[in-house]
Motif scaffolding. Structure first.
Motif, mmCIF file in Angstrom:
data_model
loop_
_atom_site.group_PDB
_atom_site.id
_atom_site.type_symbol
_atom_site.label_atom_id
_atom_site.label_comp_id
_atom_site.label_asym_id
_atom_site.label_seq_id
_atom_site.Cartn_x
_atom_site.Cartn_y
_atom_site.Cartn_z
ATOM 1 N N PRO A 96 32.620 44.074 36.166
ATOM 2 C CA PRO A 96 31.809 43.084 35.449
ATOM 3 C C PRO A 96 32.261 42.809 34.017
ATOM 4 O O PRO A 96 31.592 42.088 33.295
ATOM 5 N N LYS A 97 33.388 43.348 33.579
ATOM 6 C CA LYS A 97 33.829 43.207 32.182
ATOM 7 C C LYS A 97 35.005 42.243 32.056
ATOM 8 O O LYS A 97 35.761 42.032 32.996
ATOM 9 N N ALA A 98 35.153 41.711 30.839
ATOM 10 C CA ALA A 98 36.311 40.888 30.479
ATOM 11 C C ALA A 98 36.786 41.342 29.109
ATOM 12 O O ALA A 98 35.972 41.532 28.201
ATOM 13 N N GLU A 99 38.091 41.547 28.993
ATOM 14 C CA GLU A 99 38.673 41.926 27.710
ATOM 15 C C GLU A 99 39.305 40.696 27.084
ATOM 16 O O GLU A 99 40.089 39.988 27.716
ATOM 17 N N LEU A 100 38.963 40.449 25.816
ATOM 18 C CA LEU A 100 39.412 39.256 25.101
ATOM 19 C C LEU A 100 39.951 39.635 23.729
ATOM 20 O O LEU A 100 39.590 40.672 23.184
ATOM 21 N N ARG A 102 26.899 29.751 26.577
ATOM 22 C CA ARG A 102 27.454 30.389 25.378
ATOM 23 C C ARG A 102 28.942 30.063 25.307
ATOM 24 O O ARG A 102 29.661 30.225 26.286
ATOM 25 N N PHE A 103 29.397 29.591 24.152
ATOM 26 C CA PHE A 103 30.795 29.228 23.956
ATOM 27 C C PHE A 103 31.519 30.335 23.190
ATOM 28 O O PHE A 103 31.050 30.769 22.139
ATOM 29 N N ILE A 104 32.642 30.777 23.708
ATOM 30 C CA ILE A 104 33.481 31.769 23.038
ATOM 31 C C ILE A 104 34.793 31.065 22.712
ATOM 32 O O ILE A 104 35.607 30.809 23.593
ATOM 33 N N LEU A 105 34.967 30.714 21.435
ATOM 34 C CA LEU A 105 36.112 29.917 20.997
ATOM 35 C C LEU A 105 37.226 30.788 20.445
ATOM 36 O O LEU A 105 37.005 31.931 20.059
ATOM 37 N N LYS A 106 38.431 30.197 20.391
ATOM 38 C CA LYS A 106 39.610 30.882 19.851
ATOM 39 C C LYS A 106 39.804 32.249 20.501
ATOM 40 O O LYS A 106 40.013 33.248 19.824
ATOM 41 N N ALA A 107 39.697 32.290 21.818
ATOM 42 C CA ALA A 107 39.761 33.561 22.538
ATOM 43 C C ALA A 107 40.892 33.551 23.555
ATOM 44 O O ALA A 107 41.103 32.562 24.248
ATOM 45 N N GLU A 108 41.586 34.653 23.632
ATOM 46 C CA GLU A 108 42.628 34.843 24.642
ATOM 47 C C GLU A 108 42.101 35.880 25.638
ATOM 48 O O GLU A 108 41.671 36.967 25.253
ATOM 49 N N VAL A 109 42.125 35.533 26.914
ATOM 50 C CA VAL A 109 41.671 36.449 27.950
ATOM 51 C C VAL A 109 42.816 37.412 28.262
ATOM 52 O O VAL A 109 43.893 36.999 28.672
ATOM 53 N N LEU A 110 42.563 38.692 28.038
ATOM 54 C CA LEU A 110 43.574 39.707 28.329
ATOM 55 C C LEU A 110 43.453 40.214 29.759
ATOM 56 O O LEU A 110 44.459 40.380 30.463
ATOM 57 N N LYS A 111 42.220 40.456 30.182
ATOM 58 C CA LYS A 111 41.994 41.062 31.489
ATOM 59 C C LYS A 111 40.556 40.810 31.921
ATOM 60 O O LYS A 111 39.638 40.862 31.109
ATOM 61 N N VAL A 112 40.383 40.517 33.194
ATOM 62 C CA VAL A 112 39.042 40.417 33.763
ATOM 63 C C VAL A 112 38.971 41.421 34.896
ATOM 64 O O VAL A 112 39.725 41.353 35.855
ATOM 65 N N ASP A 113 38.098 42.383 34.736
ATOM 66 C CA ASP A 113 37.848 43.408 35.743
ATOM 67 C C ASP A 113 36.331 43.504 35.850
ATOM 68 O O ASP A 113 35.693 44.251 35.119
ATOM 69 N N GLY A 125 41.656 37.178 16.680
ATOM 70 C CA GLY A 125 42.502 38.290 16.272
ATOM 71 C C GLY A 125 41.940 39.675 16.514
ATOM 72 O O GLY A 125 42.607 40.668 16.249
ATOM 73 N N ARG A 126 40.710 39.778 17.028
ATOM 74 C CA ARG A 126 40.076 41.082 17.251
ATOM 75 C C ARG A 126 39.818 41.297 18.743
ATOM 76 O O ARG A 126 39.262 40.425 19.412
ATOM 77 N N GLN A 127 40.226 42.451 19.265
ATOM 78 C CA GLN A 127 39.998 42.747 20.676
ATOM 79 C C GLN A 127 38.537 43.112 20.915
ATOM 80 O O GLN A 127 37.972 43.914 20.179
ATOM 81 N N GLU A 128 37.945 42.474 21.938
ATOM 82 C CA GLU A 128 36.542 42.705 22.270
ATOM 83 C C GLU A 128 36.377 42.782 23.780
ATOM 84 O O GLU A 128 37.179 42.237 24.526
ATOM 85 N N THR A 129 35.313 43.433 24.199
ATOM 86 C CA THR A 129 34.953 43.488 25.612
ATOM 87 C C THR A 129 33.605 42.802 25.786
ATOM 88 O O THR A 129 32.641 43.101 25.089
ATOM 89 N N CYS A 130 33.570 41.855 26.703
ATOM 90 C CA CYS A 130 32.328 41.175 27.059
ATOM 91 C C CYS A 130 31.990 41.627 28.475
ATOM 92 O O CYS A 130 32.868 42.051 29.209
ATOM 93 N N GLY A 131 30.726 41.492 28.865
ATOM 94 C CA GLY A 131 30.472 42.003 30.190
ATOM 95 C C GLY A 131 29.206 41.628 30.863
ATOM 96 O O GLY A 131 28.485 40.742 30.419
ATOM 97 N N ASP A 132 28.988 42.338 31.965
ATOM 98 C CA ASP A 132 27.891 42.129 32.902
ATOM 99 C C ASP A 132 28.027 40.816 33.662
ATOM 100 O O ASP A 132 27.036 40.148 33.943
ATOM 101 N N TYR A 133 29.259 40.450 33.992
ATOM 102 C CA TYR A 133 29.513 39.226 34.761
ATOM 103 C C TYR A 133 29.521 39.549 36.248
ATOM 104 O O TYR A 133 29.948 40.618 36.669
ATOM 105 N N ASP A 134 29.072 38.582 37.032
ATOM 106 C CA ASP A 134 29.085 38.711 38.480
ATOM 107 C C ASP A 134 30.288 38.006 39.098
ATOM 108 O O ASP A 134 30.788 38.420 40.140
ATOM 109 N N SER A 135 30.718 36.916 38.475
ATOM 110 C CA SER A 135 31.817 36.110 39.005
ATOM 111 C C SER A 135 32.625 35.493 37.874
ATOM 112 O O SER A 135 32.137 35.366 36.752
#
Length: 149
Positions: free
Chosen positions: A85-89, A72-83, A93-103
């Motif tokens: 299993p979640k990542a904040e991006l 899955r490609f997530i384009l035009k994204a700035e990584v704010l924080k990875v904690d 222009g819109r803040q989103e949380t993606c998640g359930d990551y192991d690494s």
């Protein structure tokens, strides 16, 4: 958890869900490598597209292969924080949380010649040669060309 690409064969990422930061040929090849080993990949980049550093035909084949493997490609994204299993991006222009990551896998093509500075400051004379990606990151073909010159 940051996993350097050169260590993947000895230290594979934990779990099966990977948050991969980076794109270009190297990022895509890392994603391809991991997808072949059963990992589920979300590949994030600040760019508007993936693998712009490839020729049109190579890029098309590689992207088709990655899509078939479910990358899955997530384009035009700035990584704010990875904690995990979640990542904040910030995506388009819109803040989103993606998640359930192991690494997390971070792929970068930046030169690192810190050893050159250390060697240059030694108390005894050293002849220092900066070669390979310490000079400037490039492809294997470019490295072979440089080595044969």
């Amino acid at each position: 958890v940051l996993v350097m690409t050169c260590e993947m064969s000895r230290m594979p990422p934990e779990g099966k869900r990977i948050f991969l930061i980076g794109d270009g040929m190297v990022g895509c090849e890392v994603a391809d490598y991991l997808a072949n080993r059963g990992y589920k990949i979300d590949m994030v980049t600040e760019s508007e597209s993936i693998a712009d550093d490839l020729t049109v035909s190579r890029r098309a084949l590689l992207l088709e292969r990655l899509k078939k493997k479910g990358v899955r490609f997530i384009l035009k994204a700035e990584v704010l924080k990875v904690d995990l299993p979640k990542a904040e991006l910030v995506i388009k222009g819109r803040q989103e949380t993606c998640g359930d990551y192991d690494s997390v896998v971070y792929v970068s093509r930046r030169s690192n010649n810190e050893l050159t500075n250390l060697a240059s400051n030694c108390s005894f004379p050293l002849k220092v040669f900066v070669v390979g990606d310490a000079t400037s990151p490039r492809t294997a073909l470019e490295a072979v060309r440089e080595a044969s010159a």
